[in-house]
Design an enzyme around this catalytic site. Structure first.
Site, PDB file in Angstrom:
ATOM      1  N   SER A 224       0.846  -1.187   0.000  1.00  0.00           N
ATOM      2  CA  SER A 224       0.000   0.000   0.000  1.00  0.00           C
ATOM      3  C   SER A 224       0.890   1.249   0.000  1.00  0.00           C
ATOM      4  O   SER A 224       1.755   1.385  -0.861  1.00  0.00           O
ATOM      5  CB  SER A 224      -0.955  -0.041   1.192  1.00  0.00           C
ATOM      6  OG  SER A 224      -1.919   0.985   1.119  1.00  0.00           O
ATOM      7  N   ARG A 293     -12.953   6.679   8.450  1.00  0.00           N
ATOM      8  CA  ARG A 293     -12.576   5.268   8.459  1.00  0.00           C
ATOM      9  C   ARG A 293     -13.590   4.422   7.700  1.00  0.00           C
ATOM     10  O   ARG A 293     -13.234   3.448   7.028  1.00  0.00           O
ATOM     11  CB  ARG A 293     -12.449   4.761   9.894  1.00  0.00           C
ATOM     12  CG  ARG A 293     -11.928   3.327  10.005  1.00  0.00           C
ATOM     13  CD  ARG A 293     -10.519   3.209   9.453  1.00  0.00           C
ATOM     14  NE  ARG A 293      -9.935   1.916   9.751  1.00  0.00           N
ATOM     15  CZ  ARG A 293      -8.665   1.590   9.514  1.00  0.00           C
ATOM     16  NH1 ARG A 293      -7.855   2.471   8.968  1.00  0.00           N
ATOM     17  NH2 ARG A 293      -8.204   0.398   9.826  1.00  0.00           N
ATOM     18  N   ASP A 436      -8.602  -5.315  -6.259  1.00  0.00           N
ATOM     19  CA  ASP A 436      -8.222  -4.093  -5.538  1.00  0.00           C
ATOM     20  C   ASP A 436      -8.829  -2.884  -6.240  1.00  0.00           C
ATOM     21  O   ASP A 436      -8.575  -2.648  -7.424  1.00  0.00           O
ATOM     22  CB  ASP A 436      -6.699  -3.975  -5.513  1.00  0.00           C
ATOM     23  CG  ASP A 436      -6.195  -2.922  -4.536  1.00  0.00           C
ATOM     24  OD1 ASP A 436      -6.960  -2.009  -4.187  1.00  0.00           O
ATOM     25  OD2 ASP A 436      -5.013  -3.020  -4.131  1.00  0.00           O
ATOM     26  N   HIS A 470      -7.960  -4.702  -1.626  1.00  0.00           N
ATOM     27  CA  HIS A 470      -6.688  -4.111  -1.210  1.00  0.00           C
ATOM     28  C   HIS A 470      -6.092  -4.819  -0.005  1.00  0.00           C
ATOM     29  O   HIS A 470      -4.871  -4.928   0.130  1.00  0.00           O
ATOM     30  CB  HIS A 470      -6.903  -2.628  -0.896  1.00  0.00           C
ATOM     31  CG  HIS A 470      -5.644  -1.869  -0.646  1.00  0.00           C
ATOM     32  ND1 HIS A 470      -4.674  -1.687  -1.618  1.00  0.00           N
ATOM     33  CD2 HIS A 470      -5.177  -1.249   0.475  1.00  0.00           C
ATOM     34  CE1 HIS A 470      -3.674  -0.985  -1.110  1.00  0.00           C
ATOM     35  NE2 HIS A 470      -3.943  -0.706   0.150  1.00  0.00           N
ATOM     36  N   ASP A 471      -6.936  -5.323   0.875  1.00  0.00           N
ATOM     37  CA  ASP A 471      -6.450  -5.976   2.100  1.00  0.00           C
ATOM     38  C   ASP A 471      -5.862  -7.357   1.855  1.00  0.00           C
ATOM     39  O   ASP A 471      -5.460  -8.033   2.817  1.00  0.00           O
ATOM     40  CB  ASP A 471      -7.584  -6.083   3.122  1.00  0.00           C
ATOM     41  CG  ASP A 471      -7.745  -4.822   3.956  1.00  0.00           C
ATOM     42  OD1 ASP A 471      -6.931  -3.893   3.778  1.00  0.00           O
ATOM     43  OD2 ASP A 471      -8.689  -4.750   4.760  1.00  0.00           O
TER      44      ASP A 471
END
Length: 489
Positions: A224, A293, A436, A470-471
């Site tokens: 990232s 968040r 992603d 993405h994670d």
């Protein structure tokens, strides 16, 4: 006259109807057992009340408030005794400021054993909000954010490598950032802290390496935002970086990722508690942080995963709730995906400094390794003529996912190849994830293609499937870890 009489009659009837309706509504309200309930809003108010109570308690015992005192949470998590602090007492030149940062601290943790020649070091770069605690240590045995990737026989094998992970400059987990005390004022920097770049963060890390007597890294590894730092490390110090690992990163922030981070900063800065960044002696912008968040979490995973994990399920209603209202939708979190986002926001909103989020996310937005962008900042790579550009080969080897090479590369790709020219001789692993949406797989192809155009023949490129978005770099130990372990061996 007739019109006036008609108007008066109708005005009278309207007034009578309004009075009757008001009385009827009043009777309905008085007899109804149901009043609007918004527990999600009440939760924000309850948190604010708790913070105010903490503020009153602290103010009776201390006249000075800063991070760690008063209502503002202490951001030094994990416990300050569980990481090392390097204090740099010389000025650090900054990309966007004519005034250097006079001094700074860098928090760091290590794993493995440093070889006698100090040549087995891996510098691990973090994402936006991570601390230096990437894995358990004797000082802090709790799991770190990359726990399954660090240790004997793992992707970052501590039998062979000495791993260093820092909290980035601008952070709030031990390194100097907006919540740190400015020695000249005795107060937190807040938004007087200078704007940072990814290059500034990496320069600070190399100051630490100099202090530790480490001349050359075996590898620079990052995911990232850490992937940005990993590329920047090789760019700034090509003779001091043996290999580069770039996972789910980019060499230039795309408009879509800039837009998402801008939305996060916007809701945070709209929180009245933010106070232009000067909130350290008052209530932190906890509601804005929660919303920021939630926006971020949407970009960290993928739609297909939401379908598999939550579908369109709604949360179970309490048994005490009126059965007649069981089928009435709620305005607060109702779908399971809503409750998940709500939970993620709640967990984060008091654990990280709002100003650090603003500064570091802005640094990500500003990151652009194309030649014109670098030159505009006075960051000039070695001379590199257009004739030095290579045609991108069609990769068909077993370690590289094949994708059609750009026969006529767009101008920005040629600019990126010129910008990345200092990395031409550094073997590089580029790993992307097809699901992603934050750093798309097209951006990983762009990095790999630009490096190859710059003459880098040591590019290993992978694309991973799956639904974790993405994670994936945090979750897919088998494929992400396997790719890293094979590349570093």
């Amino acid at each position: 006259m007739a019109f006036r009489a008609f108007h008066l009659v109708n005005s009278t009837r309207l007034a009578q109807f309004t009075r009757q309706s008001s009385r009827q509504l009043a009777r309905t309200a008085s007899t109804s057992q149901c009043s609007p309930s918004f527990p999600c809003v009440d939760a924000h108010a309850a948190r604010e009340s708790r913070l105010k109570a903490t503020s009153r308690t602290s103010s009776s015992t201390s006249s000075v408030h800063h991070s760690g005192s008063g209502p503002e949470p202490a951001y030094a998590r994990p416990n300050p005794t569980s990481y090392n602090i390097y204090h740099h007492s010389k000025p650090l030149p900054l990309t966007y400021s004519s005034t250097p940062l006079l001094t700074f601290d860098i928090a760091y943790e290590t794993w493995g054993t440093l070889s006698p020649k100090r040549d087995n070091v891996i510098l691990l770069h973090t994402g936006l909000s991570a601390s230096s605690h990437a894995a358990a240590t004797s000082a802090n045995p709790t799991d770190g954010w990359w726990q399954k990737f660090i240790g004997p026989g793992k992707a970052l094998d501590t039998n062979n490598f000495f791993i260093i992970c820092t909290n980035v400059l601008g952070g709030c987990y031990g390194s100097t950032g907006p919540s740190s005390i400015n020695s000249e004022t005795g107060r937190p920097y807040a938004t007087t802290f200078p704007i940072l770049s990814i290059f500034d963060m990496v320069r600070a890390q190399f100051c630490l390496l100099d202090h530790l007597g480490i001349e050359k890294l075996n590898a620079s590894v990052g995911c990232s935002m850490g992937a940005m730092q990993s590329l920047a490390a090789g760019w700034l110090n090509p003779d001091r970086v043996g290999k580069i690992v770039s996972i789910s990163g980019t060499a230039r922030s795309s408009p879509s990722s800039v837009a998402m981070r801008y939305a996060q900063r916007s809701v945070l800065m709209a929180d009245p508690n933010w106070r232009n960044g000067f909130y350290y002696d008052s209530l932190p912008p906890h509601t804005g942080m929660k919303l920021a968040r939630q926006i971020a979490t949407i970009t960290y995973r993928s739609g297909p995963e939401w379908d598999q994990r939550f579908g369109r399920q709604v949360r179970p209603r309490p048994e005490s709730e009126d059965p007649s209202s069981q089928r009435i939708p709620a305005l607060c979190p109702d779908f399971l995906i809503e409750t998940y986002l709500d939970h993620q926001g709640e967990q984060f909103c008091l654990k990280y400094d709002a100003n650090s989020l603003i500064y570091i996310s802005k640094a990500m937005d500003l990151f652009d390794m194309t030649l014109p962008a670098l030159e505009s900042l006075g960051l000039n790579p070695p001379p590199f003529s257009s004739s030095s550009l290579h045609t991108v080969p069609n990769q068909t080897s077993s370690h590289s996912k094949s994708h059609p090479p750009p026969l006529n590369p767009p101008p920005h790709l040629s600019d990126l190849a010129r910008g990345l020219s200092p990395l031409a001789h550094i073997p590089t692993l580029v790993l992307g994830v097809q699901s992603d949406i934050l750093f798309t797989v097209e951006q990983q192809r762009e990095v790999a293609d630009a490096l190859r155009m710059a003459g880098n023949e040591g590019v290993s490129y992978y694309e991973l499937g799956g639904v974790w978005g993405h994670d994936t770099f945090l979750i897919d130990v088998l494929n992400v870890g396997g790719a890293i372990r094979g590349f570093l061996s």
